[in-house]
Design a protein around this motif. Structure first.
Motif, PDB file in Angstrom:
ATOM      1  N   GLU A  50       4.810  10.076  10.241  1.00 13.77           N
ATOM      2  CA  GLU A  50       3.901  10.841   9.220  1.00 13.77           C
ATOM      3  C   GLU A  50       3.141   9.542   8.410  1.00 13.77           C
ATOM      4  OE1 GLU A  50       5.735  13.123   7.391  1.00 13.77           O
ATOM      5  OE2 GLU A  50       6.199  14.380   8.676  1.00 13.77           O
ATOM      6  N   GLY A  51       3.526   8.378   8.023  1.00 14.14           N
ATOM      7  CA  GLY A  51       2.859   7.541   7.603  1.00 14.14           C
ATOM      8  C   GLY A  51       2.934   6.788   5.933  1.00 14.14           C
ATOM      9  N   ALA A  52       3.908   7.841   5.479  1.00 12.68           N
ATOM     10  CA  ALA A  52       4.858   7.214   4.490  1.00 12.68           C
ATOM     11  C   ALA A  52       5.110   5.791   4.325  1.00 12.68           C
ATOM     12  CB  ALA A  52       5.469   8.032   4.232  1.00 12.68           C
ATOM     13  N   LYS A  53       5.047   5.110   3.153  1.00 13.20           N
ATOM     14  CA  LYS A  53       5.071   4.112   2.547  1.00 13.20           C
ATOM     15  C   LYS A  53       6.835   4.163   2.793  1.00 13.20           C
ATOM     16  CE  LYS A  53       5.243   0.300  -0.779  1.00 13.20           C
ATOM     17  NZ  LYS A  53       5.126   0.254  -2.417  1.00 13.20           N
ATOM     18  N   VAL A  54       7.176   3.292   4.221  1.00  9.81           N
ATOM     19  CA  VAL A  54       8.545   2.615   4.698  1.00  9.81           C
ATOM     20  C   VAL A  54       8.121   0.961   5.076  1.00  9.81           C
ATOM     21  CG1 VAL A  54      10.700   3.434   5.648  1.00  9.81           C
ATOM     22  CG2 VAL A  54       8.220   5.218   4.612  1.00  9.81           C
ATOM     23  N   PRO A  55       9.074   0.461   4.812  1.00  8.36           N
ATOM     24  CA  PRO A  55       9.350  -1.362   5.065  1.00  8.36           C
ATOM     25  C   PRO A  55       9.762  -1.660   6.062  1.00  8.36           C
ATOM     26  CG  PRO A  55      10.505  -1.335   2.783  1.00  8.36           C
ATOM     27  CD  PRO A  55       9.991   0.658   3.295  1.00  8.36           C
TER      28      PRO A  55
END
Length: 60
Positions: A50-55
């Motif tokens: 979904e394009g979330a900020k995740v490493p």
């Protein structure tokens, strides 16, 4: 500095709740997920899509 975005945290929380209810299934095999670490990985994967900020994934 936060490691994960709010959206990613919500996805992980949602995946863990589904696991505890017995509704969370793994990818192609559609087997029930019983391991909390696997549930977290599924939540992070969905957040990534979904394009979330995740490493990035750690492929060791």
């Amino acid at each position: 500095m936060t490691k994960y975005s709010k959206k990613a945290q919500e996805k992980v929380e949602e995946a863990l709740h589904e696991m505890h209810e017995g509704k969370l299934e793994s990818g192609r095999s559609h087997k029930k997920v019983t391991n909390p670490k696997q549930a977290i990985a599924i939540g992070l994967s969905e957040a990534r899509k979904e394009g979330a900020k995740v490493p990035k994934k750690n492929n060791k």
